[in-house]
Structure formats: structure tokens, C-alpha cells
Design a protein around this motif. Structure first.
Motif, PDB file in Angstrom:
ATOM      1  N   CYS A 190      70.286  21.938  35.422  1.00  0.00           N
ATOM      2  CA  CYS A 190      69.514  23.182  35.712  1.00  0.00           C
ATOM      3  C   CYS A 190      70.015  24.343  35.081  1.00  0.00           C
ATOM      4  CB  CYS A 190      69.666  23.223  37.236  1.00  0.00           C
ATOM      5  SG  CYS A 190      68.884  22.032  38.080  1.00  0.00           S
TER       6      CYS A 190
ATOM      7  N   ARG B   6      62.045  29.855  38.408  1.00  0.00           N
ATOM      8  CA  ARG B   6      61.361  28.744  38.159  1.00  0.00           C
ATOM      9  C   ARG B   6      60.182  28.896  36.939  1.00  0.00           C
ATOM     10  NH1 ARG B   6      58.608  29.290  43.768  1.00  0.00           N
ATOM     11  NH2 ARG B   6      57.260  27.497  43.287  1.00  0.00           N
TER      12      ARG B   6
ATOM     13  N   THR C 247      52.931  25.578  34.076  1.00  0.00           N
ATOM     14  CA  THR C 247      54.049  26.525  34.299  1.00  0.00           C
ATOM     15  C   THR C 247      53.589  28.211  34.119  1.00  0.00           C
ATOM     16  OG1 THR C 247      54.784  26.256  31.984  1.00  0.00           O
ATOM     17  CG2 THR C 247      56.020  25.199  33.456  1.00  0.00           C
TER      18      THR C 247
ATOM     19  N   GLN D  75      56.011  18.424  41.330  1.00  0.00           N
ATOM     20  CA  GLN D  75      56.425  19.608  40.740  1.00  0.00           C
ATOM     21  C   GLN D  75      57.079  20.723  41.855  1.00  0.00           C
ATOM     22  OE1 GLN D  75      53.288  21.804  38.913  1.00  0.00           O
ATOM     23  NE2 GLN D  75      54.428  23.516  38.095  1.00  0.00           N
TER      24      GLN D  75
ATOM     25  N   GLU E 241      60.713  21.922  41.818  1.00  0.00           N
ATOM     26  CA  GLU E 241      60.988  23.294  41.739  1.00  0.00           C
ATOM     27  C   GLU E 241      62.055  23.624  42.747  1.00  0.00           C
ATOM     28  OE1 GLU E 241      57.164  25.115  41.587  1.00  0.00           O
ATOM     29  OE2 GLU E 241      56.957  24.604  39.551  1.00  0.00           O
TER      30      GLU E 241
END
Length: 389
Positions: free
Chosen positions: A18, A193, A206, A289, A293
Motif C-alpha cells: 500500500c 484512494r 479511478t 473495489q 479501498e
């Protein structure tokens, strides 16, 4: 001890992945478009824009919007206020304002269908009532404060960069101490994010958008049947923008802090309840998704402060490599988080009030902001802006 080492190693691996994802997004932000600046009226844009403002009982905050939108120059063909039968004096204010600006027009939207949410329904009806001669449709929320030169700046930016859709991130107006503590942490969940404003998203999934100031080409809305694709979405702006991007149109998200301001909510409780329940964006993407997130936020924003504090007190008891590496990584994440405060300072209106000092302590609210996203992800809104769904 072995169990602790394994836990630290697992956390280290997930946070490490991450961490590099976050860095890639932040580095892309370094090359973003500069914030938009007010521009003078442009004769080439004469009557190109129809403005649509959805309202429902906005009497206490519509004044600044009306003042700002009527200061826009001849780029604006018409300003359509689509009201959902407000009972608080909103309609009367609009009617009074229309006496001094003939571009203002009050429209009452039909009763809300069962498969629509109020905001996209109002925008859709505003579009249907707009002039076919306008090339652009601009959705503006009633709680915004448009600054002089907003529309020529926005349209010029869209046309210069060949965007079919452009929305703006505003400058936020906060007042209460609780707002200054929590709201920046909630905003940071979006920055972590997705791409920051001024950066084009890599994929439709996105794309970010902000319906408070949402400009779209009329021909695009005609092709997709207005706002109907986002009819039942509580984040209709992002839902619509991602759908349009998936069709191959160019969608932009720019920094508009210098040309539009917004006073969204009153106090900590309302900020937590109202804004917090829309930031998960569950209506704009898949469940996979959404939960990916959420997990990303927990690892990269929610945990670092807690891990650093726990590690500080247990450093004499936990003597293994994975713990030290985990501790160092979270110290770096915490430093990045505090450094990002400097990056978002222009997104807030500072007036030298003592409450504003809590902005610099907002990283301590990160864990609560992440919890709010999780809670919102597990719930479907039942009430929104005075309506029951």
C-alpha cells in the motif's frame, strides 16, 4: 513472541504494498495542473452555458450562491433553479433575485420517481428545461459560493484541454473546532484512494468528480439521456463521471479553490453524519473495489498513528526485525500524513481563528474517518437532504 513476529510481518507486507501505491499517486500529483484562477469575461463564450442549481429548503445558505452565480458574465445564457417544493422561503428568494437578473428562472421538478434520488432528478429536469442553444451544462450546488470569473476560467480550461466533463474541488469554509479536526481527515480518505485534483485518472474506475461544480458538454448529456444513468446513486457525480469516462470521453477534475468556495455542513455531528456517509462512493464502483479501498485506507491511513504509539511503548519488549521495520514504515507514513497537511492548506479558508489550529491535529482523527467510511460502506442511506428513501 513468535505470534507477534508473524503479525508484524503480515502487516509489514500489506502496508509495504500500500505504501508504494500511495507513493505512486502522490508522485503523479506533483505534475498536476495548476489551480484554476479567475478569468475575465470572454466574448467568444457568449451564452454558451446553462447553469442548473438543484434546491430543497436551502433558504439559509442560498444567498451566497445567488450572489456569486449572478456575478458571472455573458458566458451564462440562463440560470435554472430546480426546486423540489421547498417550504422554507427558498422559492421566494429565487423569485426576488430573478427580478434583478432575467437569466434566473425557477422550475419545480415533478414528483420524485421511486427509482430516482432527489439530486440527479432535479439536475435531469433542469437539463430537460435548458436551452438547446447552450453548449455546456453547469451543475452548481446551493451551498457553494461561486467567485467572480469562475465560469470563463472553467470553460476555457475545458476547451483548451479538450475535456468533455470537468468538475472542481472547492475551497472549504469551516467554522467549528470539531469540523477543523474531522473534515480534513475525511477529505484525506479521497486523496489517499484516488488521484488529486489536477491529475487525470488512469482508468474510468479511478475517476473522481465533484457535483458541487460539474461542467459537461450538452451533446454528451444528450447521448446518455441526461442524468438517468446515475438516477439512484447517492454519489451521482462520481457515478456519472466514471460512466462517461468508460464511453471514451475525456473527464477532468481540477483544483478550483481560487474560484469556488463551499460551506457544506454545520458542526462536527453534521459533518460526520452527512458527508461521511457519501465518501465511500459505493454506488460508483463494484463491491470488490469498495472493500479493497476500505482495506487500503485502514492500512495506510487508519493504523499508522496507533502502530507508532503502541510501538513506542513496547519497543523494549518486542526485539525482532519485522517489528522494527513495521515501526519505521509507520513513522514514515505518519510523517507523510502530516506533510500532506501543507498540500491541502489551500483547500481551506483560514481566518486566524483559534479553532483552525485543530486542522494541524486532524491526523489524530484519521482512525475515526476510516471507521466512518467502513460504517458507510455497510449501510444504504435512508434519508438525504430532508427526503426519506
Amino acid at each position: 513472541m513468535i505470534t507477534s513476529a508473524i503479525i508484524c510481518l503480515v502487516l509489514l507486507l500489506f502496508q509495504g504494498v500500500c505504501f508504494f501505491i500511495l507513493l505512486s499517486r502522490l508522485f503523479r500529483g506533483a505534475t498536476r495542473f495548476a489551480p484554476l484562477k479567475p478569468q475575465s469575461a470572454n466574448p467568444s463564450l457568449l451564452a454558451k452555458v446553462s447553469v442548473i442549481v438543484p434546491t430543497l429548503n436551502e433558504v439559509d445558505r442560498i444567498d451566497k450562491m445567488l450572489e456569486g452565480i449572478t456575478r458571472q458574465s455573458y458566458e451564462v445564457r440562463e440560470i435554472i433553479i430546480v426546486d423540489s417544493n421547498s417550504q422554507d422561503g427558498t422559492r421566494e428568494k429565487v423569485i426576488e433575485a430573478s427580478k434583478t437578473d432575467p437569466r434566473l428562472r425557477l422550475v419545480t421538478d415533478p414528483p420524485l420517481p421511486s427509482n430516482w434520488v432527489g439530486r440527479p432528478w432535479a439536475l435531469h429536469n433542469g437539463f430537460l428545461n435548458s436551452s438547446s442553444k447552450s453548449e455546456w451544462i453547469l451543475g452548481i450546488d446551493a451551498d457553494t459560493q461561486p467567485q467572480k470569473g469562475l465560469i470563463p476560467s472553467l470553460v476555457n480550461f475545458a476547451e483548451t484541454n479538450n475535456y468533455d466533463v470537468v468538475s472542481l474541488s472547492p475551497q472549504f469554509i469551516l467554522k467549528d473546532a470539531g469540523e477543523w479536526w474531522l473534515q480534513p481527515a475525511l477529505l484525506m480518505t479521497l486523496l489517499y484512494r484516488f488521484e488529486s485534483s489536477g491529475v487525470d485518472a488512469k482508468s474510468p474506475e479511478t475517476v473522481m468528480a465533484n457535483g458541487q461544480c460539474f461542467l459537461i458538454k450538452r451533446k454528451v448529456l444528450e447521448e446518455i439521456n441526461g442524468y438517468s444513468y446515475a438516477s439512484n446513486s447517492f454519489c451521482d457525480d462520481v457515478t456519472l463521471a466514471r460512466y462517461i469516462a468508460s464511453l471514451g470521453y475525456k473527464v477532468g477534475f481540477a483544483d478550483g479553490a481560487k474560484i469556488i468556495k463551499v460551506r457544506m455542513y454545520e458542526g462536527l455531528q453534521e459533518t460526520w453524519r452527512e458527508w461521511g456517509r457519501s465518501l465511500d462512493l459505493k454506488d460508483a464502483g463494484s463491491k470488490a473495489q469498495l472493500w479493497a479501498e476500505c482495506a487500503f485506507l485502514a492500512l495506510i491511513q487508519g493504523l499508522p498513528l496507533s502502530i507508532v504509539l503502541i510501538g513506542f511503548f513496547l519497543c523494549s519488549q518486542l526485539d525482532f526485525l519485522s517489528f522494527y521495520l513495521l515501526y519505521i514504515l509507520n513513522c514514515i507514513l505518519l510523517l507523510i500524513r502530516f506533510a500532506l497537511l501543507g498540500a491541502i492548506v489551500p483547500s481551506y479558508q483560514f481566518t486566524k481563528s483559534p479553532q483552525e489550529l485543530l486542522f494541524f491535529l486532524s491526523p489524530t482523527a484519521d482512525i475515526f474517518a476510516v471507521i466512518r467510511i467502513f460504517l458507510s460502506a455497510m449501510q444504504k442511506p435512508r434519508q438525504w437532504r430532508g427526503r426519506i428513501y
